[in-house]
Design a protein around this motif. Structure first.
Motif, PDB file in Angstrom:
ATOM      1  N   ARG A   1       0.542  -1.134  -0.234  1.00 11.00           N
ATOM      2  CA  ARG A   1      -0.491   0.049  -0.164  1.00 11.00           C
ATOM      3  C   ARG A   1       0.750   1.217  -0.366  1.00 11.00           C
ATOM      4  NH1 ARG A   1      -1.339   3.734   3.269  1.00 11.00           N
ATOM      5  NH2 ARG A   1      -3.618   3.415   2.845  1.00 11.00           N
ATOM      6  N   ALA A   2       0.533   2.310  -0.278  1.00  7.02           N
ATOM      7  CA  ALA A   2       1.918   3.792  -0.020  1.00  7.02           C
ATOM      8  C   ALA A   2       1.353   3.803   0.940  1.00  7.02           C
ATOM      9  CB  ALA A   2       0.426   4.596  -0.666  1.00  7.02           C
ATOM     10  N   GLU A   3       3.033   4.478   0.675  1.00  8.38           N
ATOM     11  CA  GLU A   3       3.647   4.971   1.898  1.00  8.38           C
ATOM     12  C   GLU A   3       2.898   6.329   2.757  1.00  8.38           C
ATOM     13  OE1 GLU A   3       8.088   6.483   3.070  1.00  8.38           O
ATOM     14  OE2 GLU A   3       7.290   6.815   0.819  1.00  8.38           O
ATOM     15  N   LEU A   4       2.678   5.832   4.325  1.00 11.40           N
ATOM     16  CA  LEU A   4       2.393   6.784   5.197  1.00 11.40           C
ATOM     17  C   LEU A   4       3.495   7.364   5.964  1.00 11.40           C
ATOM     18  CD1 LEU A   4      -0.120   4.125   6.803  1.00 11.40           C
ATOM     19  CD2 LEU A   4      -0.592   6.048   5.252  1.00 11.40           C
ATOM     20  N   LYS A   5       3.850   8.856   6.111  1.00  9.40           N
ATOM     21  CA  LYS A   5       3.956   9.803   6.371  1.00  9.40           C
ATOM     22  C   LYS A   5       3.597  10.312   7.505  1.00  9.40           C
ATOM     23  CE  LYS A   5       7.545  10.042   2.394  1.00  9.40           C
ATOM     24  NZ  LYS A   5       7.412  10.643   0.833  1.00  9.40           N
ATOM     25  N   GLU A   6       4.102  10.952   9.107  1.00 10.90           N
ATOM     26  CA  GLU A   6       3.057  11.426   9.547  1.00 10.90           C
ATOM     27  C   GLU A   6       1.626  11.734   9.678  1.00 10.90           C
ATOM     28  OE1 GLU A   6       5.176  12.568  12.463  1.00 10.90           O
ATOM     29  OE2 GLU A   6       6.332  11.576  11.655  1.00 10.90           O
TER      30      GLU A   6
END
Length: 343
Positions: free
Chosen positions: A155-160
């Motif tokens: 899945r797409a990266e999660l950033k903060e």
């Protein structure tokens, strides 16, 4: 030991081969779970399926409806197919349910013994185990942290990213359901998660090494044994007369086993299998209250259970019969089991 009921939301198949409407079955389930709450059962779990013979594809929506008509019973999935779901969205759904139900929500994650959700949501079955492993670890991280930074393969990266809403007390109860693979046991126990074993064939005693292995890995991983939880999920149905309920339920049960079996290459289900399963040491708890009490207590003693789940709607017996089975479980079986365990 908690005592409750699991369902898959089976719909009745008519003589013409047409399934009962999902709308009718969902309304019946609401009545059935209201009764479970009234007779004092501890929990209810509903599975996720994407087939014409099951009525429930999104457990959390049904569970939210149930939260509004029950007061005490815990409400969870049994299971949510985590491998083909988005852990962020799944957490949000169950956190919302937890808030609506005043802390009664549970999420039971599984890899999925039925695979229809994988092509439906665009996942490759070749990634079957890798999907579950990655998504389970993300789900647990979300459960522990409000703000997430994470990178994986599927899945797409999660950033903060802030994941809201948060479950009541900022913690959601998460179980893992396993069939019979040691790898699944190692993963769940290493992560310190409660495990629900599905025993839907053979003799329960054959599962004893897996239960022992689960406890040993949990302990070796340094988790608090006071928090250790383990359950068993078995096919069960209760009536006033053992022979009468067995004779009623056999054609209903066997028809569903054959429907599933045709897609999995199983031979036709036979009465001898059913009777053997109902007998001493068998995996089925189908009979009267006294038989059920004896078998449930035997399972508790064998495995050290903290939870027993009766899977009660295989093949979709009539609504009236399910209601009677629930009544017997709550008013005759559960009190005797609880009394015996207090001694």
């Amino acid at each position: 030991m908690e005592l409750g009921i699991g369902m898959f939301g089976d719909v009745r198949i008519g003589p013409d081969g047409k399934p009962q409407s999902a709308q009718q079955r969902l309304q019946e389930i609401i009545e059935e779970v209201k009764l479970m709450d009234e007779v004092g059962l501890d929990f209810y779990g509903i599975g996720e399926h994407h087939r014409p013979d099951y009525a429930v594809s999104v457990p959390e929506v049904l569970l939210a409806a149930l939260a509004s008509v029950t007061k005490k019973i815990k409400l969870g999935s049994a299971v949510s197919v985590l491998s083909s779901s988005d852990p962020v969205r799944l957490y949000q759904s169950f956190a919302t349910l937890d808030l609506i139900s005043d802390g009664r929500a549970e999420l039971m994650a599984g890899r999925g013994s039925f695979i229809e959700s994988f092509p439906l949501y665009g996942y490759d079955l070749n990634d079957y185990d890798a999907l579950f492993d990655e998504k389970l670890r993300l789900l647990l991280q979300i459960n522990e942290q409000e703000i997430i930074s994470w990178k994986g393969k599927f899945r797409a990266e999660l950033k903060e990213q802030m994941v809201l809403p948060r479950a009541l007390n900022n913690h959601l109860k998460i179980w893992v359901a396993v069939g019979g693979t040691p790898e699944s046991v190692v993963r769940a126990a290493s992560l310190g998660l409660p495990v629900m074993f599905a025993i839907i064939g053979g003799s329960p005693v054959q599962f004893k090494p897996l239960f022992d292995y689960n406890k040993a890995i949990y302990q070796q991983a340094g988790h608090d044994m006071n928090a250790f939880e383990v359950g068993v999920h078995v096919h069960a149905f209760f009536g006033e007369d053992s022979k009468e309920i067995a004779d009623y339920y056999y054609p209903v049960y066997s028809a569903q086993m054959d429907r599933i079996g045709r897609s999995r290459g199983w031979p036709p289900y036979q009465r001898v299998q059913y009777d053997r399963g109902r007998g001493k040491g068998g995996h089925l708890i189908i009979g009267d209250a006294d038989e059920a009490v004896d078998k449930i207590l035997e399972l508790q003693e064998l495995f050290g259970l903290t939870r027993f789940s009766a899977h009660m709607d295989v093949g979709a017996p009539s609504h009236d019969r399910i209601m009677k089975s629930i009544e017997i479980f709550g008013t005759k079986i559960a009190p005797k089991v609880r009394e015996a365990l207090r001694k």
